[in-house]
Design a protein around this motif. Structure first.
Motif, mmCIF file in Angstrom:
data_model
loop_
_atom_site.group_PDB
_atom_site.id
_atom_site.type_symbol
_atom_site.label_atom_id
_atom_site.label_comp_id
_atom_site.label_asym_id
_atom_site.label_seq_id
_atom_site.Cartn_x
_atom_site.Cartn_y
_atom_site.Cartn_z
ATOM 1 N N ILE A 1 -26.102 -1.082 49.035
ATOM 2 C CA ILE A 1 -26.566 -2.283 49.715
ATOM 3 C C ILE A 1 -25.349 -3.052 50.226
ATOM 4 C CG2 ILE A 1 -26.582 -3.659 47.595
ATOM 5 C CD1 ILE A 1 -29.116 -3.914 50.438
ATOM 6 N N PRO A 2 -25.368 -3.535 51.467
ATOM 7 C CA PRO A 2 -24.221 -4.280 51.981
ATOM 8 C C PRO A 2 -23.872 -5.465 51.079
ATOM 9 C CG PRO A 2 -25.775 -3.793 53.734
ATOM 10 C CD PRO A 2 -26.447 -3.412 52.445
ATOM 11 N N LEU A 3 -22.580 -5.662 50.850
ATOM 12 C CA LEU A 3 -22.148 -6.758 49.989
ATOM 13 C C LEU A 3 -22.575 -8.103 50.549
ATOM 14 C CD1 LEU A 3 -18.558 -5.547 49.055
ATOM 15 C CD2 LEU A 3 -20.595 -5.507 47.633
ATOM 16 N N SER A 4 -22.715 -8.195 51.873
ATOM 17 C CA SER A 4 -23.128 -9.455 52.479
ATOM 18 C C SER A 4 -24.500 -9.883 51.978
ATOM 19 C CB SER A 4 -23.154 -9.320 54.006
ATOM 20 O OG SER A 4 -24.044 -8.275 54.396
ATOM 21 N N GLN A 5 -25.370 -8.912 51.704
ATOM 22 C CA GLN A 5 -26.703 -9.230 51.201
ATOM 23 C C GLN A 5 -26.634 -9.784 49.787
ATOM 24 O OE1 GLN A 5 -29.605 -9.085 52.969
ATOM 25 N NE2 GLN A 5 -28.288 -8.631 54.704
ATOM 26 N N ARG A 6 -25.762 -9.213 48.957
ATOM 27 C CA ARG A 6 -25.617 -9.699 47.591
ATOM 28 C C ARG A 6 -24.983 -11.078 47.576
ATOM 29 N NH1 ARG A 6 -23.331 -4.120 44.917
ATOM 30 N NH2 ARG A 6 -25.224 -2.890 45.189
ATOM 31 N N VAL A 7 -24.044 -11.325 48.486
ATOM 32 C CA VAL A 7 -23.410 -12.636 48.562
ATOM 33 C C VAL A 7 -24.425 -13.692 48.955
ATOM 34 C CG1 VAL A 7 -21.702 -14.016 49.800
ATOM 35 C CG2 VAL A 7 -21.117 -11.714 49.033
ATOM 36 N N LYS A 8 -25.321 -13.361 49.910
ATOM 37 C CA LYS A 8 -26.356 -14.300 50.331
ATOM 38 C C LYS A 8 -27.313 -14.628 49.190
ATOM 39 C CE LYS A 8 -26.384 -13.109 55.252
ATOM 40 N NZ LYS A 8 -27.164 -12.517 56.366
ATOM 41 N N SER A 9 -27.457 -13.703 48.251
ATOM 42 C CA SER A 9 -28.348 -13.943 47.129
ATOM 43 C C SER A 9 -27.764 -14.921 46.122
ATOM 44 C CB SER A 9 -28.660 -12.623 46.423
ATOM 45 O OG SER A 9 -29.519 -12.830 45.325
ATOM 46 N N SER A 10 -26.451 -15.110 46.135
ATOM 47 C CA SER A 10 -25.814 -15.990 45.168
ATOM 48 C C SER A 10 -26.082 -17.457 45.496
ATOM 49 C CB SER A 10 -24.305 -15.738 45.133
ATOM 50 O OG SER A 10 -23.724 -16.024 46.391
ATOM 51 N N ILE A 11 -26.006 -18.295 44.470
ATOM 52 C CA ILE A 11 -26.230 -19.725 44.619
ATOM 53 C C ILE A 11 -24.921 -20.455 44.332
ATOM 54 C CG2 ILE A 11 -27.564 -21.712 43.835
ATOM 55 C CD1 ILE A 11 -29.684 -19.767 42.840
ATOM 56 N N LYS A 12 -24.457 -21.234 45.290
ATOM 57 C CA LYS A 12 -23.206 -21.978 45.147
ATOM 58 C C LYS A 12 -23.428 -23.475 44.986
ATOM 59 C CE LYS A 12 -20.827 -18.203 45.752
ATOM 60 N NZ LYS A 12 -20.131 -17.583 44.604
ATOM 61 N N ALA A 13 -24.642 -23.944 45.218
ATOM 62 C CA ALA A 13 -24.931 -25.377 45.160
ATOM 63 C C ALA A 13 -24.957 -25.866 43.713
ATOM 64 C CB ALA A 13 -26.267 -25.673 45.836
ATOM 65 N N THR A 14 -24.905 -27.171 43.540
ATOM 66 C CA THR A 14 -24.969 -27.767 42.205
ATOM 67 C C THR A 14 -26.406 -28.050 41.789
ATOM 68 O OG1 THR A 14 -24.667 -29.976 43.163
ATOM 69 C CG2 THR A 14 -22.681 -28.796 42.438
ATOM 70 N N GLU A 15 -27.341 -28.004 42.755
ATOM 71 C CA GLU A 15 -28.757 -28.222 42.474
ATOM 72 C C GLU A 15 -29.579 -27.116 43.130
ATOM 73 O OE1 GLU A 15 -29.768 -32.053 43.909
ATOM 74 O OE2 GLU A 15 -28.569 -33.143 42.432
ATOM 75 N N TYR A 16 -30.732 -26.808 42.547
ATOM 76 C CA TYR A 16 -31.568 -25.741 43.087
ATOM 77 C C TYR A 16 -33.025 -26.010 42.733
ATOM 78 C CZ TYR A 16 -33.337 -21.029 44.002
ATOM 79 O OH TYR A 16 -34.045 -19.956 44.479
ATOM 80 N N TYR A 17 -33.925 -25.669 43.662
ATOM 81 C CA TYR A 17 -35.360 -25.831 43.433
ATOM 82 C C TYR A 17 -35.978 -24.449 43.188
ATOM 83 C CZ TYR A 17 -35.022 -30.693 44.836
ATOM 84 O OH TYR A 17 -34.688 -32.027 44.884
ATOM 85 N N VAL A 18 -36.677 -24.321 42.092
ATOM 86 C CA VAL A 18 -37.227 -23.048 41.660
ATOM 87 C C VAL A 18 -38.260 -22.529 42.652
ATOM 88 C CG1 VAL A 18 -38.455 -21.846 39.803
ATOM 89 C CG2 VAL A 18 -36.876 -23.714 39.265
ATOM 90 N N LYS A 19 -38.184 -21.235 42.954
ATOM 91 C CA LYS A 19 -39.155 -20.580 43.816
ATOM 92 C C LYS A 19 -40.082 -19.690 42.978
ATOM 93 C CE LYS A 19 -35.947 -20.504 47.724
ATOM 94 N NZ LYS A 19 -35.192 -19.657 48.681
ATOM 95 N N LYS A 20 -41.207 -19.360 43.559
ATOM 96 C CA LYS A 20 -42.191 -18.544 42.854
ATOM 97 C C LYS A 20 -41.595 -17.195 42.456
ATOM 98 C CE LYS A 20 -46.879 -16.687 43.279
ATOM 99 N NZ LYS A 20 -48.065 -16.513 44.158
ATOM 100 N N GLY A 21 -41.845 -16.796 41.217
ATOM 101 C CA GLY A 21 -41.379 -15.507 40.726
ATOM 102 C C GLY A 21 -40.021 -15.552 40.051
ATOM 103 N N GLU A 22 -39.351 -16.696 40.087
ATOM 104 C CA GLU A 22 -38.012 -16.803 39.490
ATOM 105 C C GLU A 22 -38.098 -17.236 38.026
ATOM 106 O OE1 GLU A 22 -34.941 -17.906 43.023
ATOM 107 O OE2 GLU A 22 -36.210 -19.546 42.336
ATOM 108 N N THR A 23 -37.087 -16.853 37.269
ATOM 109 C CA THR A 23 -36.931 -17.311 35.900
ATOM 110 C C THR A 23 -35.571 -17.988 35.791
ATOM 111 O OG1 THR A 23 -35.842 -15.303 35.065
ATOM 112 C CG2 THR A 23 -38.259 -15.323 35.090
#
Length: 284
Positions: free
Chosen positions: A41-63
């Motif tokens: 899988i292109p590394l760019s896709q994995r990088v986009k999956s990462s979270i760099k912010a200090t706050e985040y709102y939970v999405k459906k299906g996440e733990t």
């Protein structure tokens, strides 16, 4: 047309074709497209999956574990910041603090605090013995108790030592671990569609789904409070969240979801940080 003229015409055509081919090769200005080896899988896709912010709102299906995985943070740290207790239940739309915001007091605040401290400088009078008994201890003991209750050590449900690591599947390692910023955070193992994917050690499934971009159908297993392992690009997931699994137990079937070829992408995290799985897996 004579035979000699025919040969001359054929020769001229051949020369023209060779010249045109050489000209086309020499006129390439842009470099050839870079394709990651082995269909990873292109590394760019994995990088986009990462979270760099200090706050985040939970999405459906996440733990909370999948969010901690994406933010490259220990789940216990996020739980402590948000006062979430085990088993770390969260809900879609919930605001999650991932890191403390750096705050520096302004000059006005600092001067005000300095002024207040000067005003509060008074001669301390000895506290009566009866007051000490009424509060159940002296001032130093009270401070110690307050300090100790502020740092609550979470109960440990697993041993911190992971023994008897097993290979998650058979096959050749086609991409190794890299500690580079955008490097491969695990290893890629080749195989055939439907090959058995097994738990690498005893643990509990803390995530099973496809909410992490670049990982396809993913399983994350908690082995203890320090170690997690992940199994990506599965064709079928055979376990559910909160399910207890044993080392060597079949948890999925190999596939190519979120990948360019059939393979297993396998990762190990220690206290939220990526580590080289080869340091734990037995030598073949």
């Amino acid at each position: 047309m004579t035979l000699a003229n025919f040969h001359q015409t054929i020769t001229k055509l051949a020369i023209c074709i060779v010249i045109s081919l050489l000209s086309a090769c020499g006129s390439r200005n842009a470099p050839a497209p870079v394709v990651e080896g082995h269909g990873a899988i292109p590394l760019s896709q994995r990088v986009k999956s990462s979270i760099k912010a200090t706050e985040y709102y939970v999405k459906k299906g996440e733990t909370l574990y999948s969010i901690a995985w994406r933010s490259n943070t220990d789940v216990r740290q996020i739980a402590a910041l948000n006062r979430i207790t085990a088993p770390y239940n969260i809900y879609p739309g919930q605001k999650i603090i991932l890191a403390k915001k750096s705050t520096q007091p302004s000059k006005n605040v600092a001067s005000t605090e300095s002024f207040q401290s000067k005003r509060n400088k008074v001669v301390k009078k000895p506290v009566a013995q009866t007051k000490k008994q009424a509060y159940g201890g002296n001032e130093s003991e009270q401070k110690t108790n307050i300090h100790s209750t502020a740092k609550v050590i979470p109960a440990k449900s697993f041993s911190q030592k992971v023994t008897n690591w097993k290979w998650p599947t058979k096959g050749k390692v086609i991409a190794s671990f890299s500690s580079a910023l955008q490097g491969n955070k695990g290893i890629d193992i080749a195989g055939n569609r439907g090959d058995k994917i097994k738990a690498t050690a005893n643990g509990k499934v803390v995530y099973a789904g496809s909410a992490l971009r670049g990982y396809g159908k993913l399983i994350i297993i908690k082995h203890n409070d320090d170690y997690l392992s992940a199994y990506a690009h599965n064709d079928d997931i055979l376990v559910k969240e909160q399910q207890i699994v044993k080392a060597g137990e079949i948890i999925a079937k190999m596939g190519d979801t979120g990948s360019q070829r059939v393979m297993l992408h396998f990762e190990v995290r220690f206290r939220g940080k990526s580590v080289n799985p080869m340091k734990y897996l037995p030598k073949k």
